[in-house]
Design a protein around this motif. Structure first.
Motif, PDB file in Angstrom:
ATOM      1  N   SER A  62      -4.963 -21.997 -11.387  1.00 54.96           N
ATOM      2  CA  SER A  62      -5.324 -23.079 -10.465  1.00 54.96           C
ATOM      3  C   SER A  62      -5.097 -24.442 -11.093  1.00 54.96           C
ATOM      4  CB  SER A  62      -6.787 -22.953 -10.037  1.00 54.96           C
ATOM      5  OG  SER A  62      -6.989 -21.758  -9.333  1.00 54.96           O
ATOM      6  N   PRO A  66      -0.282 -23.995 -10.018  1.00 60.62           N
ATOM      7  CA  PRO A  66      -0.670 -23.771  -8.616  1.00 60.62           C
ATOM      8  C   PRO A  66       0.402 -22.957  -7.884  1.00 60.62           C
ATOM      9  CG  PRO A  66      -0.041 -26.061  -8.983  1.00 60.62           C
ATOM     10  CD  PRO A  66      -0.077 -25.406 -10.323  1.00 60.62           C
ATOM     11  N   GLU A 100      -3.133 -16.139  -5.051  1.00 54.81           N
ATOM     12  CA  GLU A 100      -2.463 -17.080  -5.948  1.00 54.81           C
ATOM     13  C   GLU A 100      -1.244 -16.490  -6.642  1.00 54.81           C
ATOM     14  OE1 GLU A 100      -3.385 -20.264  -6.137  1.00 54.81           O
ATOM     15  OE2 GLU A 100      -4.935 -19.791  -4.661  1.00 54.81           O
TER      16      GLU A 100
END
Length: 160
Positions: A62, A66, A100
């Protein structure tokens, strides 16, 4: 076996991609990002809380990688020994990581005398139904090639 699979995966990725970045996370009850040298030279001891590695990975991705800018892949290898209460936390973390990551892979190392069905951690992970979640079980050194095919099959042009 786990370190051998990781070694060959890293070698393949570095040969195939010029700009690949590999982040190594080691864990027992707590996880930390370590150098490649420490990862391959370090042995963890004590109890195991696998979710600590997933939490560190998600936080690191994160912050630095990203998913809107990077193709993230996560591979975790374990003997499946995990605090029972941590399995549900692992499941939630993996579900978050799947949002993600392009792919999340879990490889469980089981010695020949271990039960065939795998650990409670593997059973919990298999409850997640997602096309980008791959699992495999390795029992011997001969299973390393099959694990590489399972996790890198699309990249190396072979079925998994």
């Amino acid at each position: 076996i786990a370190k051998a699979v990781c070694f060959w995966m890293v070698r393949f990725l570095r040969l195939k991609y010029q700009s690949v970045e590999v982040v190594f996370i080691a864990h027992d009850t707590e996880a930390e990002i370590v150098s490649e040298q420490d990862f391959f030279g370090k042995s963890e001891g004590g109890g195991t809380r696998c979710s600590s590695a997933y939490i560190v990975a998600l936080r690191h991705m994160s912050q630095y990688y990203p998913s809107s800018l990077f193709n993230n892949y996560l591979w975790h290898f374990s003997d499946g020994d995990n605090e029972y209460a941590d399995n549900a936390v692992c499941k939630k973390q993996i579900e978050d990581l799947l949002c993600e990551c392009t792919m999340v892979g879990y490889g469980e190392i089981k010695w020949e005398n271990a039960t065939l069905e795998g650990s409670t951690l593997l059973k919990t992970i298999k409850e997640i139904s997602h096309p980008h979640l791959l699992t495999t079980v390795l029992r011997t050194k001969e299973d390393i090639h099959a694990a590489l095919k399972a996790f890198l099959g699309a990249e190396i042009g072979v079925g998994g």
